[in-house]
Design a protein around this motif. Structure first.
Motif: not given
Length: 71
Positions: A26-31, A36-37, A56-61, A66-71
Protein backbone atom coordinates in the motif's frame (compact mmCIF):
# COMPACT_ATOMS: atom_id res chain seq x y z
CA UNK A 1 -0.13 -32.74 19.22
CA UNK A 2 3.29 -31.09 18.77
CA UNK A 3 2.92 -31.21 15.00
CA UNK A 4 -0.37 -29.30 15.22
CA UNK A 5 1.34 -26.66 17.35
CA UNK A 6 4.06 -26.30 14.71
CA UNK A 7 1.54 -25.96 11.91
CA UNK A 8 -0.46 -23.43 13.89
CA UNK A 9 2.68 -21.42 14.65
CA UNK A 10 3.77 -21.53 11.00
CA UNK A 11 0.31 -20.44 9.89
CA UNK A 12 0.42 -17.44 12.23
CA UNK A 13 3.87 -16.45 11.01
CA UNK A 14 2.78 -16.67 7.38
CA UNK A 15 -0.23 -14.50 8.21
CA UNK A 16 2.06 -11.93 9.84
CA UNK A 17 4.32 -11.88 6.78
CA UNK A 18 1.31 -11.50 4.47
CA UNK A 19 0.04 -8.58 6.56
CA UNK A 20 3.44 -6.89 6.42
CA UNK A 21 3.70 -7.36 2.66
CA UNK A 22 0.19 -6.00 2.22
CA UNK A 23 1.05 -2.95 4.34
CA UNK A 24 4.24 -2.32 2.37
CA UNK A 25 2.47 -2.71 -0.95
CA UNK A 26 0.00 0.00 0.00
CA UNK A 27 3.04 2.18 0.63
CA UNK A 28 1.04 4.69 2.61
CA UNK A 29 2.34 6.66 5.53
CA UNK A 30 0.01 6.97 8.51
CA UNK A 31 0.94 10.42 9.78
CA UNK A 32 -1.30 10.08 12.83
CA UNK A 33 0.52 6.93 13.91
CA UNK A 34 3.86 8.58 13.17
CA UNK A 35 2.93 11.61 15.30
CA UNK A 36 2.00 9.29 18.17
CA UNK A 37 5.30 7.42 17.89
CA UNK A 38 7.39 10.60 17.69
CA UNK A 39 5.67 12.11 20.71
CA UNK A 40 6.44 8.95 22.76
CA UNK A 41 10.19 9.56 22.46
CA UNK A 42 11.62 10.39 25.87
CA UNK A 43 14.28 12.91 26.72
CA UNK A 44 13.15 15.76 24.45
CA UNK A 45 10.79 18.66 24.94
CA UNK A 46 7.52 18.89 23.01
CA UNK A 47 8.78 21.59 20.63
CA UNK A 48 11.78 19.49 19.62
CA UNK A 49 9.55 16.46 19.05
CA UNK A 50 7.16 18.53 16.95
CA UNK A 51 10.11 19.76 14.87
CA UNK A 52 11.21 16.15 14.40
CA UNK A 53 7.69 15.20 13.33
CA UNK A 54 7.58 18.09 10.85
CA UNK A 55 10.94 17.00 9.42
CA UNK A 56 9.72 13.43 8.98
CA UNK A 57 6.42 14.58 7.48
CA UNK A 58 8.35 16.57 4.87
CA UNK A 59 10.66 13.61 4.08
CA UNK A 60 8.44 10.64 3.32
CA UNK A 61 11.26 8.12 2.89
CA UNK A 62 12.74 9.05 6.27
CA UNK A 63 9.30 8.88 7.83
CA UNK A 64 8.68 5.40 6.43
CA UNK A 65 12.07 4.25 7.69
CA UNK A 66 11.33 5.69 11.15
CA UNK A 67 7.99 3.88 11.29
CA UNK A 68 9.54 0.62 10.12
CA UNK A 69 12.11 0.83 12.90
CA UNK A 70 9.43 1.50 15.52
CA UNK A 71 7.46 -1.65 14.62
Amino acid sequence: MYEDDGVENLSKQIGDVAFTIQSLSKNQLDVNAMYTEVMKIEGFDEITLMDAFDHLAQNEMLAKAFMAKKC
